[in-house]
Design a protein around this motif. Structure first.
Motif, mmCIF file in Angstrom:
data_model
loop_
_atom_site.group_PDB
_atom_site.id
_atom_site.type_symbol
_atom_site.label_atom_id
_atom_site.label_comp_id
_atom_site.label_asym_id
_atom_site.label_seq_id
_atom_site.Cartn_x
_atom_site.Cartn_y
_atom_site.Cartn_z
ATOM 1 N N ALA A 119 0.827 -1.203 0.000
ATOM 2 C CA ALA A 119 0.000 0.000 0.000
ATOM 3 C C ALA A 119 0.863 1.255 0.000
ATOM 4 O O ALA A 119 0.570 2.251 -0.694
ATOM 5 C CB ALA A 119 -0.933 -0.010 1.211
ATOM 6 N N SER A 120 1.954 1.212 0.806
ATOM 7 C CA SER A 120 2.849 2.365 0.856
ATOM 8 C C SER A 120 3.507 2.588 -0.493
ATOM 9 O O SER A 120 3.627 3.751 -0.960
ATOM 10 C CB SER A 120 3.913 2.147 1.939
ATOM 11 N N ASN A 121 3.930 1.515 -1.174
ATOM 12 C CA ASN A 121 4.526 1.648 -2.505
ATOM 13 C C ASN A 121 3.512 2.191 -3.511
ATOM 14 O O ASN A 121 3.850 3.008 -4.375
ATOM 15 C CB ASN A 121 5.062 0.308 -2.974
ATOM 16 N N ALA A 122 2.272 1.718 -3.407
ATOM 17 C CA ALA A 122 1.225 2.191 -4.326
ATOM 18 C C ALA A 122 0.969 3.671 -4.106
ATOM 19 O O ALA A 122 0.815 4.450 -5.072
ATOM 20 C CB ALA A 122 -0.054 1.381 -4.115
ATOM 21 N N GLU A 123 0.926 4.084 -2.850
ATOM 22 C CA GLU A 123 0.722 5.507 -2.553
ATOM 23 C C GLU A 123 1.889 6.336 -3.094
ATOM 24 O O GLU A 123 1.710 7.453 -3.617
ATOM 25 C CB GLU A 123 0.579 5.706 -1.046
ATOM 26 N N ARG A 125 3.850 5.567 -5.675
ATOM 27 C CA ARG A 125 3.755 5.662 -7.132
ATOM 28 C C ARG A 125 2.679 6.658 -7.546
ATOM 29 O O ARG A 125 2.860 7.459 -8.504
ATOM 30 C CB ARG A 125 3.442 4.276 -7.711
ATOM 31 N N ALA A 126 1.544 6.629 -6.859
ATOM 32 C CA ALA A 126 0.459 7.562 -7.194
ATOM 33 C C ALA A 126 0.897 9.006 -6.947
ATOM 34 O O ALA A 126 0.609 9.916 -7.745
ATOM 35 C CB ALA A 126 -0.785 7.225 -6.373
ATOM 36 N N ALA A 127 1.608 9.198 -5.827
ATOM 37 C CA ALA A 127 2.053 10.558 -5.513
ATOM 38 C C ALA A 127 3.073 11.039 -6.528
ATOM 39 O O ALA A 127 3.050 12.220 -6.965
ATOM 40 C CB ALA A 127 2.647 10.590 -4.105
ATOM 41 N N GLY A 129 3.257 10.106 -9.619
ATOM 42 C CA GLY A 129 2.522 10.403 -10.857
ATOM 43 C C GLY A 129 1.853 11.769 -10.806
ATOM 44 O O GLY A 129 1.879 12.524 -11.796
ATOM 45 N N SER A 130 1.270 12.058 -9.660
ATOM 46 C CA SER A 130 0.615 13.368 -9.517
ATOM 47 C C SER A 130 1.630 14.503 -9.594
ATOM 48 O O SER A 130 1.382 15.558 -10.220
ATOM 49 C CB SER A 130 -0.141 13.429 -8.167
ATOM 50 N N VAL A 131 2.812 14.277 -8.943
ATOM 51 C CA VAL A 131 3.839 15.326 -8.968
ATOM 52 C C VAL A 131 4.354 15.519 -10.393
ATOM 53 O O VAL A 131 4.540 16.667 -10.862
ATOM 54 C CB VAL A 131 4.988 14.957 -8.003
ATOM 55 N N ASN A 132 4.573 14.433 -11.114
ATOM 56 C CA ASN A 132 5.056 14.547 -12.494
ATOM 57 C C ASN A 132 4.030 15.281 -13.362
ATOM 58 O O ASN A 132 4.392 16.106 -14.217
ATOM 59 C CB ASN A 132 5.350 13.162 -13.079
ATOM 60 N N ALA A 133 2.769 14.978 -13.137
ATOM 61 C CA ALA A 133 1.722 15.660 -13.916
ATOM 62 C C ALA A 133 1.694 17.142 -13.567
ATOM 63 O O ALA A 133 1.532 18.022 -14.456
ATOM 64 C CB ALA A 133 0.369 15.010 -13.639
ATOM 65 N N ASP A 153 11.138 14.774 -1.885
ATOM 66 C CA ASP A 153 10.249 14.789 -0.716
ATOM 67 C C ASP A 153 9.335 13.557 -0.716
ATOM 68 O O ASP A 153 9.081 12.960 0.339
ATOM 69 C CB ASP A 153 9.426 16.072 -0.728
ATOM 70 N N LEU A 154 8.861 13.197 -1.913
ATOM 71 C CA LEU A 154 8.017 12.003 -2.007
ATOM 72 C C LEU A 154 8.796 10.742 -1.625
ATOM 73 O O LEU A 154 8.294 9.870 -0.885
ATOM 74 C CB LEU A 154 7.461 11.855 -3.417
ATOM 75 N N PHE A 155 10.042 10.597 -2.146
ATOM 76 C CA PHE A 155 10.863 9.424 -1.807
ATOM 77 C C PHE A 155 11.164 9.369 -0.293
ATOM 78 O O PHE A 155 11.197 8.295 0.312
ATOM 79 C CB PHE A 155 12.160 9.441 -2.603
#
Length: 251
Positions: A119-123, A125-127, A129-133, A153-155
């Protein structure tokens, strides 16, 4: 014959009669004593035989009693052994049940931990993706410092979450080892408290003492014929001497 001569003859007769009756009385006393001693001896022999029978009966009763006691002790020992074996088996079963529960709980926590990591890895990846967008929409270059800072910061957040999960896992593993050790110590304590209590050894049997033999009958001396003859001779000589003196006779 004068009166003195008659007296001497009479005195000799009395002496002879006394010697004969004295010997007869001594013999009668001897036989009476012998009969009494025979009765005493028979009574003592009877008592001795009864004592031997009594001692043997007591000894046999003691043997039978000891056999019953030994049988009871054997039965009681077997009962204790069966009880201890049953309790030991129950204790071991209880130990394995509790250990299985602890291991099952640890396994379930590991499964939950895997889902947390996923779940943490999925969150993450989603975060990302949002930052890249967001970087693309805002026209920020992918290699710019701002973009790197946002991704860093996300990592960092994702790593901190995984680090918390790992620390929780280590703490859980240490607690599992402690719980298993405590469970094993509890089992050892219960097994050690199951003591067998042997009975005290029986005192040795008291062998019957030998019955003393009957004392021999005391012999009673009978009247001496020689003494009787000596008394008769003395009486005869005394009578002859008295008669001679009375009649002035000499020999």
């Amino acid at each position: 014959m004068c009166i003195a001569g008659a007296g001497a003859i009479l005195s000799a007769g009395v002496g002879i009669f006394s010697a004969i009756t004295g010997a007869a009385a001594a013999n009668q006393q001897k036989w009476q004593n012998a009969a009494y001693q025979a009765q005493v001896n028979a009574q003592q022999e009877k008592y001795r035989a009864e004592m031997m029978v009594y001692n043997n009966d007591v000894y046999r009763s003691n043997i039978e009693y000891r056999e019953k006691v030994l049988e009871y002790q054997k039965t009681e020992w077997d009962r204790q052994v069966a009880h201890v074996n049953d309790q030991s088996e129950r204790t071991e079963q209880n130990y394995f049940v509790k250990m299985g529960a602890l291991l099952t709980q640890a396994f379930e926590q590991q499964i939950a931990e895997m889902f947390q990591i996923e779940a943490s890895n999925a969150e993450g990846r989603a975060a990302r993706g949002s930052v890249n967008a967001s970087i693309g929409e805002r026209g920020i270059g992918d290699d710019s410092a701002t973009a790197e800072a946002l991704r860093g910061d996300l990592f960092r957040q994702e790593g901190e979450a995984l680090q918390v999960i790992d620390k929780n896992r280590q703490s859980r593993d240490r607690q599992l080892v402690l719980n298993l050790d405590a469970l094993k110590a509890e089992e050892y304590t219960k097994l050690a408290s199951m003591q067998l209590t042997p009975d005290a050894p029986l005192a040795p049997l008291q062998v019957p003492s030998p019955v003393a033999p009957v004392a021999p009958v005391q012999q009673v001396s009978k009247g001496s014929n020689l003494s009787m003859y000596a008394q008769i001779g003395t009486a005869v000589l005394g009578g002859i001497s008295g008669y001679a003196k009375a009649n002035n006779l000499s020999f």
